[in-house]
Design an enzyme around this catalytic site. Structure first.
Site, PDB file in Angstrom:
ATOM      1  N   LYS A 160       0.856  -1.193   0.000  1.00 14.03           N
ATOM      2  CA  LYS A 160       0.000   0.000   0.000  1.00 14.03           C
ATOM      3  C   LYS A 160       0.889   1.238   0.000  1.00 14.03           C
ATOM      4  O   LYS A 160       1.738   1.412   0.886  1.00 14.03           O
ATOM      5  CB  LYS A 160      -0.893  -0.042   1.241  1.00 14.03           C
ATOM      6  CG  LYS A 160      -2.115   0.820   1.166  1.00 14.03           C
ATOM      7  CD  LYS A 160      -2.989   0.534   2.382  1.00 14.03           C
ATOM      8  CE  LYS A 160      -4.234   1.366   2.407  1.00 14.03           C
ATOM      9  NZ  LYS A 160      -4.947   1.195   3.679  1.00 14.03           N
TER      10      LYS A 160
HETATM   11  C1  E4P Z   1      -8.034   2.624   3.515  1.00 15.00           C
HETATM   12  O1  E4P Z   1      -7.541   1.579   3.152  1.00 15.00           O
HETATM   13  C2  E4P Z   1      -7.939   3.169   4.864  1.00 15.00           C
HETATM   14  O2  E4P Z   1      -7.375   2.186   5.701  1.00 15.00           O
HETATM   15  C3  E4P Z   1      -9.237   3.523   5.514  1.00 15.00           C
HETATM   16  O3  E4P Z   1     -10.348   3.121   4.757  1.00 15.00           O
HETATM   17  C4  E4P Z   1      -9.314   4.907   6.035  1.00 15.00           C
HETATM   18  O4  E4P Z   1     -10.561   5.084   6.652  1.00 15.00           O
HETATM   19  P1  E4P Z   1     -10.860   6.257   7.704  1.00 15.00           P
HETATM   20  O5  E4P Z   1     -11.124   7.509   6.932  1.00 15.00           O
HETATM   21  O6  E4P Z   1     -12.093   5.769   8.423  1.00 15.00           O
HETATM   22  O7  E4P Z   1      -9.659   6.355   8.584  1.00 15.00           O
END
Ligand code: E4P
Length: 217
Positions: free
Chosen positions: A87
């Site tokens: 990622k």
């Molecule tokens: C994406 O992969 C992130 O881990 C995540 O969806 C972020 O979400 P949040 O805005 O609830 O922190």
């Protein structure tokens, strides 16, 4: 649409897996910190454990901001398990890293995507997934679902193989809307996934079926 769970919590991952609906996991440094997982070795071990619980892709985020650092970290993460997806944040160095990993056949998830243009450049670099953040777009006064829809439609029109992984999901409506607009994957907390299951009329209907059965015995 495939379902990923957005957490580093092993109990939540096991519960979603036991429902038989889980296709993968996404994590990020904040989610790891929330579980108290700290130190490189513990973090790498945690990813290995997650891969043992689920069959599908597991996104593991790099914490470097520079190309060399991302490559070093990403290679180490990818070696943990073939399920690992590296990622990478949507920044210039990240785009170069996505191209590097794509050319090597290593899966990537371009994270922190907030616009059509960002999704386009990530797809052009060969990202396996792009992650537009619906909840954070909504918080910013924008329409997260509409931005995800525009990315899905554009990838379809331009024949990009990159999958749209809708992230920052806050509730079941986000998941339902993602399915309607053709998002390829949704990653959500267990609470939002489980909101999809109950309905008052289901409870009332089930009670009546069981009462009628009991009366008839
Ligand atoms: C994406 O992969 C992130 O881990 C995540 O969806 C972020 O979400 P949040 O805005 O609830 O922190």
């Amino acid at each position: 649409m495939r379902f990923f769970i957005d957490t580093a919590n092993l109990d939540n991952i096991k519960e979603a897996q036991s429902l038989g609906i889980l296709n993968g996991v996404t994590t990020n440094p904040s989610l790891m910190a929330k579980e108290g997982i700290k130190g490189k070795d513990n973090i790498l071990e945690h990813y290995k454990t997650i891969c043992e619980i689920v069959d599908g892709d597991v996104s593991a985020e790099v914490i470097s901001n520079d190309f060399e650092g991302m490559i070093r970290e990403g290679q180490e993460l990818a070696l943990l398990n073939p399920q690992i997806v590296v990622k990478i944040p949507m920044i210039e160095e990240g785009i170069k890293a996505i191209r590097y990993f794509s050319d090597k056949g290593i899966k990537t998830n371009c994270t922190l995507v907030f616009s059509l243009g960002q999704a386009l450049i990530a797809a052009q670099a060969g990202a396996t997934y792009v992650s537009p953040f619906i909840g954070r777009l909504d918080d910013n006064g924008q329409d997260g679902i509409q931005i995800v829809k525009s990315i899905v439609d554009m990838f379809d029109k331009q024949n990009y193989q990159t999958k749209v992984l809708a992230a920052s999901i806050r509730n079941k409506n986000h998941i339902e809307e993602c399915a309607k607009i053709g998002a390829h994957v949704v990653t959500a907390p267990l609470s939002a996934i489980k909101e999809l299951i109950p309905h008052t009329l289901t409870d009332i209907g089930l009670k009546k079926f069981l009462d009628d059965y009991a009366k008839n015995q």
